[in-house]
Design a protein around this motif. Structure first.
Motif, PDB file in Angstrom:
ATOM      1  N   ASP A 185      47.947  -5.234 -55.774  1.00 26.94           N
ATOM      2  CA  ASP A 185      47.148  -5.430 -56.983  1.00 26.94           C
ATOM      3  C   ASP A 185      45.747  -5.837 -56.548  1.00 26.94           C
ATOM      4  OD1 ASP A 185      49.021  -5.357 -59.506  1.00 26.94           O
ATOM      5  OD2 ASP A 185      50.131  -6.499 -57.992  1.00 26.94           O
ATOM      6  N   THR A 186      44.762  -5.508 -57.354  1.00 31.93           N
ATOM      7  CA  THR A 186      43.381  -5.872 -57.037  1.00 31.93           C
ATOM      8  C   THR A 186      42.903  -6.936 -58.018  1.00 31.93           C
ATOM      9  OG1 THR A 186      42.918  -3.679 -56.137  1.00 31.93           O
ATOM     10  CG2 THR A 186      41.029  -5.041 -56.744  1.00 31.93           C
ATOM     11  N   GLY A 189      38.252  -7.777 -57.019  1.00 29.35           N
ATOM     12  CA  GLY A 189      37.861  -6.845 -55.973  1.00 29.35           C
ATOM     13  C   GLY A 189      38.611  -6.995 -54.660  1.00 29.35           C
ATOM     14  N   ARG A 191      42.215  -6.781 -52.561  1.00 29.32           N
ATOM     15  CA  ARG A 191      43.582  -6.248 -52.563  1.00 29.32           C
ATOM     16  C   ARG A 191      44.562  -7.367 -52.207  1.00 29.32           C
ATOM     17  NH1 ARG A 191      44.766  -3.076 -48.725  1.00 29.32           N
ATOM     18  NH2 ARG A 191      46.128  -1.559 -49.755  1.00 29.32           N
ATOM     19  N   CYS A 192      45.564  -7.533 -53.053  1.00 28.82           N
ATOM     20  CA  CYS A 192      46.530  -8.619 -52.872  1.00 28.82           C
ATOM     21  C   CYS A 192      47.954  -8.086 -53.035  1.00 28.82           C
ATOM     22  CB  CYS A 192      46.338  -9.718 -53.925  1.00 28.82           C
ATOM     23  SG  CYS A 192      44.673 -10.368 -54.093  1.00 28.82           S
ATOM     24  N   LEU A 204      46.734 -11.867 -48.935  1.00 25.98           N
ATOM     25  CA  LEU A 204      45.505 -11.082 -48.903  1.00 25.98           C
ATOM     26  C   LEU A 204      44.942 -11.100 -47.487  1.00 25.98           C
ATOM     27  CD1 LEU A 204      42.857 -13.247 -50.810  1.00 25.98           C
ATOM     28  CD2 LEU A 204      45.186 -13.979 -50.487  1.00 25.98           C
ATOM     29  N   ASP A 208      38.992  -9.609 -45.793  1.00 26.35           N
ATOM     30  CA  ASP A 208      38.475  -9.352 -47.132  1.00 26.35           C
ATOM     31  C   ASP A 208      37.887 -10.614 -47.767  1.00 26.35           C
ATOM     32  OD1 ASP A 208      39.221  -6.737 -46.897  1.00 26.35           O
ATOM     33  OD2 ASP A 208      41.036  -6.912 -48.125  1.00 26.35           O
TER      34      ASP A 208
END
Length: 354
Positions: A185-186, A189, A191-192, A204, A208
């Motif tokens: 999921d984002t 911003g 991505r996780c 995460l 990032d």
């Protein structure tokens, strides 16, 4: 009554945490009365916990409440309570696999489980998550042995090994292993992977978040911009993980991952959620190891995995590593996870409230 007579308690180190272990029958019946006593006994709210037994850190301000179980195939029920250090909060919204390591020895010491010669298995129902774990306790001569040769990172010296097998932990708090149905999921911003295999975690990539993933916990705690970004993501992840408003909750944990540097599967830096953990929690390690086994996601993309259906995954953390032994089915799904911990009795007596 509590302030004048005290309440029977055993203080124990379980894994890389420590806290008070109580029989449920010894604590006040009402939740409010129980929590008020525990806050007083720990010395909360106060950053130093100077007027209580707490160690001025979430890892040393923990409580296990244990009772004989009426459940088939289960010996004892275990409720974990996190006593906040600087706020008047006691929460049961998470589990603790480190404190779990002391439940078996405590249950034997208190006569809830009869020891056998050699090894005594204690089956433990974890009330926080509704799942079961089995701990193997060394009991030569029918007595708990605390001394031994097992070593775990984050604890000096050696002690008797306490292997723990976790059963059916997927989705124990959030309702599903991947509560959003997605491996990625984002949020803001970034991505996780939002995952719950015994401990709700947001996984995460360290890169990032603008860090290398090699920093010491104190350096990360001092980075106010990083902490602010992590908390913003956590607050948005809470409802997505079926946890609701998490502003006053200790879950989900926030784990930033990077490539392993010491031959392990992956390296981690975890906020629990506002302090950077010197190590990683037991069930947090299980959730991160499971994220490594997914087909995609920050952990899966960085992890180095061994071959075979039974994989030993070394989860590196600031003070060493924690190995999770994952057993997979024919389709690569996790069947069960095991982990090695140790525990030690520190004192047995009574603890007083105000």
């Amino acid at each position: 009554m509590a302030s004048t007579e005290g309440i029977r308690c055993m203080w124990m180190r379980g894994g890389t945490s420590k806290g008070g272990y109580f029989l449920a029958e010894d604590l006040p019946d009402g939740t409010a009365e129980r929590d008020a006593f525990l806050l007083s006994a720990m010395g909360s709210p106060d950053a130093r916990q100077i007027d209580g037994m707490g160690g001025a850190n979430p890892l040393t301000s923990k409580v296990a409440v244990v009772r004989r179980s009426d459940r088939p195939g289960v010996d004892v029920d275990y409720l974990f309570l996190q006593v906040f250090v600087d706020r008047p909060i006691v929460t049961d919204k998470q589990n603790c696999g480190n404190i779990l390591a002391g439940v078996g020895p405590f249950a034997i010491e208190r006569g809830l489980v009869k020891a056998t010669a050699g090894i005594t298995e204690v089956r433990i129902f974890m009330e926080n998550t509704g799942q079961t774990a089995a701990a193997a306790i060394r009991t030569p001569g029918g007595r708990v042995a605390y001394g031994g040769e097992a070593r775990i990172d984050g604890v000096p010296g050696t002690a008797s090994p306490v292997p723990i097998v976790f059963e059916d932990t997927a989705g124990s708090t959030c309702g599903a292993l991947l509560p959003t149905g997605n491996a990625v999921d984002t949020i803001d911003g970034i991505r996780c992977t939002l995952i719950d295999n015994g401990m709700p975690c947001v996984v995460l990539a360290a890169a990032d978040m603008g860090i290398a993933g090699t920093e010491i916990p104190a350096e990360l705690e001092a980075d106010e911009a990083l902490r602010g970004r992590l908390e913003a993501i956590r607050l948005k992840a809470g409802p997505l993980m079926n946890l609701g408003d998490v502003s006053d909750k200790t879950v989900p944990k926030m784990t930033m991952v990077s490539k392993a540097r010491n031959g392990g599967a992956i390296s981690t830096r975890t906020f629990i959620p506002h302090r950077c953990h010197d190590a990683i929690g037991v069930l947090g390690a299980v959730s991160v190891a499971t994220a490594c086994l997914l087909r995609e996601g920050p952990a899966a993309e960085l992890a180095v995995l061994p071959e075979g259906s039974k994989k030993s995954l070394s989860i590196e953390h600031p003070t060493g590593e924690m190995t999770v032994v994952a057993t997979l089915d024919g389709e690569g799904n996790l069947l069960k996870a095991a982990i090695l911990r140790t525990a030690r009795k520190l004192f047995d007596g009574v603890v007083f409230g105000r």
